[in-house]
Design a protein around this motif. Structure first.
Motif, short mmCIF file in Angstrom:
data_model
loop_
_atom_site.label_atom_id
_atom_site.label_comp_id
_atom_site.label_asym_id
_atom_site.label_seq_id
_atom_site.Cartn_x
_atom_site.Cartn_y
_atom_site.Cartn_z
N LEU A 1 -4.24 5.70 2.00
CA LEU A 1 -2.98 5.18 2.53
C LEU A 1 -2.66 3.84 1.89
O LEU A 1 -1.56 3.63 1.36
CB LEU A 1 -3.05 5.02 4.05
CG LEU A 1 -2.74 6.23 4.92
CD1 LEU A 1 -3.86 7.24 4.83
CD2 LEU A 1 -2.53 5.79 6.36
N LEU A 2 -3.61 2.91 1.95
CA LEU A 2 -3.35 1.56 1.44
C LEU A 2 -3.09 1.59 -0.06
O LEU A 2 -2.17 0.92 -0.56
CB LEU A 2 -4.53 0.64 1.74
CG LEU A 2 -4.88 0.41 3.21
CD1 LEU A 2 -6.01 -0.62 3.32
CD2 LEU A 2 -3.68 -0.06 4.02
N THR A 3 -3.89 2.33 -0.79
CA THR A 3 -3.78 2.32 -2.25
C THR A 3 -2.50 2.96 -2.76
O THR A 3 -2.17 2.83 -3.94
CB THR A 3 -4.99 3.02 -2.89
OG1 THR A 3 -5.21 4.29 -2.23
CG2 THR A 3 -6.23 2.19 -2.73
N ALA A 4 -1.75 3.61 -1.89
CA ALA A 4 -0.48 4.21 -2.29
C ALA A 4 0.66 3.20 -2.35
O ALA A 4 1.79 3.56 -2.70
CB ALA A 4 -0.11 5.35 -1.33
N LEU A 5 0.39 1.93 -2.05
CA LEU A 5 1.43 0.91 -2.09
C LEU A 5 2.06 0.86 -3.48
O LEU A 5 1.36 0.63 -4.47
CB LEU A 5 0.83 -0.45 -1.74
CG LEU A 5 1.77 -1.66 -1.84
CD1 LEU A 5 2.88 -1.57 -0.80
CD2 LEU A 5 1.00 -2.96 -1.68
N PRO A 6 3.37 1.05 -3.60
CA PRO A 6 4.02 1.03 -4.92
C PRO A 6 3.80 -0.29 -5.64
O PRO A 6 3.89 -1.36 -5.04
CB PRO A 6 5.50 1.24 -4.57
CG PRO A 6 5.50 1.95 -3.25
CD PRO A 6 4.32 1.38 -2.51
N LEU B 1 -0.24 -2.57 8.13
CA LEU B 1 -0.93 -3.45 7.19
C LEU B 1 -0.27 -3.38 5.82
O LEU B 1 -0.12 -4.41 5.14
CB LEU B 1 -2.40 -3.07 7.09
CG LEU B 1 -3.22 -3.80 6.03
CD1 LEU B 1 -3.15 -5.31 6.21
CD2 LEU B 1 -4.67 -3.33 6.06
N ILE B 2 0.12 -2.19 5.38
CA ILE B 2 0.81 -2.06 4.10
C ILE B 2 2.07 -2.93 4.08
O ILE B 2 2.37 -3.60 3.09
CB ILE B 2 1.17 -0.59 3.82
CG1 ILE B 2 -0.10 0.23 3.55
CG2 ILE B 2 2.12 -0.48 2.62
CD1 ILE B 2 0.14 1.71 3.41
N ARG C 1 4.89 -7.66 2.06
CA ARG C 1 5.65 -8.89 2.31
C ARG C 1 5.00 -10.08 1.64
O ARG C 1 5.68 -10.91 1.01
CB ARG C 1 5.77 -9.13 3.82
CG ARG C 1 6.44 -10.46 4.18
CD ARG C 1 6.47 -10.69 5.67
NE ARG C 1 5.16 -10.54 6.29
CZ ARG C 1 4.20 -11.47 6.23
NH1 ARG C 1 4.39 -12.61 5.58
NH2 ARG C 1 3.04 -11.26 6.83
N LEU C 2 3.67 -10.20 1.78
CA LEU C 2 2.96 -11.30 1.13
C LEU C 2 3.21 -11.30 -0.37
O LEU C 2 3.45 -12.36 -0.97
CB LEU C 2 1.46 -11.19 1.40
CG LEU C 2 0.93 -11.74 2.72
CD1 LEU C 2 -0.54 -11.38 2.87
CD2 LEU C 2 1.11 -13.25 2.79
#
Length: 236
Positions: free
Chosen positions: A188-193, A166-167, A172-173
């Motif tokens: 996990l999700l909130t760690a997206l740079p 999902l990340i 990509r979006l």
């Protein structure tokens, strides 16, 4: 960016009545919520109001609160929420037509509670796959257009590996010009740079760094020593 700011104007309201009793909703009315990055995560405890916010954002943009893509005209049997009816946007140039024209609108609203029914309406046959696979089918088949994607706890049905996938879809979006607003409990999700993180709670809304999130600190300490938490919960 599709949307630069969300706000709701009320001349008066009763602070003892939901949703106006929720601190983050009152702050939205008083200050609005600015979006400073293509991906925004709303993080908070159950009952903090983050789901109320994302549902109203989806409704204000013209996405069905039941869940689904821009291909569906508004069809929720319960109608828009009190906050969703009043939600307004300062749109970026590329988002102005989307915010005012159903034909130009692109996006998707995914909420954990109704996701499988909504995906079935989208023709993704969720009954033939697991809960998590149904979510992944939506990400793979519907996260395709440059638009506004509003997600309410998408990690609910996902494994660790699926959250990582999902990340990748979210990243990509964002790189292709889309915008994502996601309510989540997931470190996990909130760690997206590069993502903007807004912590929601009794204080209202405030921006925080990933390492400063309470949920990140709790998971770090729990994984290091589960007993330090469980001894307060389990019978001796």
């Amino acid at each position: 960016m599709i949307v630069e700011r969300a706000y709701a104007h009320l001349s008066s309201y009763d602070e003892d009545v939901w949703p106006w009793s929720v601190p983050c909703v009152r702050q939205l009315i008083e200050e609005g919520l600015r979006f400073t990055a293509p991906v925004t995560f709303l993080v908070g405890e159950n009952g903090s109001g983050k789901s109320t916010l994302v549902e109203a954002l989806a409704e204000g943009f013209g996405l069905d609160s039941y869940g689904g893509s821009h291909d569906w005209r508004y069809a929720s049997p319960r109608g828009k929420s009190a906050l969703g009816e009043r939600m307004r946007f300062d749109a970026a140039p590329r988002g102005r037509r989307m915010a005012t024209s159903w034909a130009a609108r692109k996006g998707f609203f995914l909420r954990a509670e109704t996701a499988l029914d909504a995906l079935g309406r989208e023709g993704l046959s969720p009954d033939s796959v697991s809960h998590g696979e149904g979510f992944l089918a939506a990400f793979r088949g519907k996260f395709l257009h440059t638009g506004l994607y509003v997600l309410d706890e998408p990690e609910a049905a996902l494994s660790f590996a699926s959250c990582l996938e999902l990340i990748g879809h979210i990243d990509r979006l964002a790189k292709e010009g889309g915008q994502v607003v996601c309510a989540t409990h997931s470190p996990l999700l909130t760690a997206l740079p590069g993502a903007d993180i807004v912590e929601v709670g009794d204080h209202g809304m405030r921006r925080v760094a990933w390492r400063e999130l309470g949920v990140v600190d709790h998971w770090r300490r729990y994984l290091a020593d589960p007993h330090a938490y469980l001894r307060h919960i389990l019978d001796a």
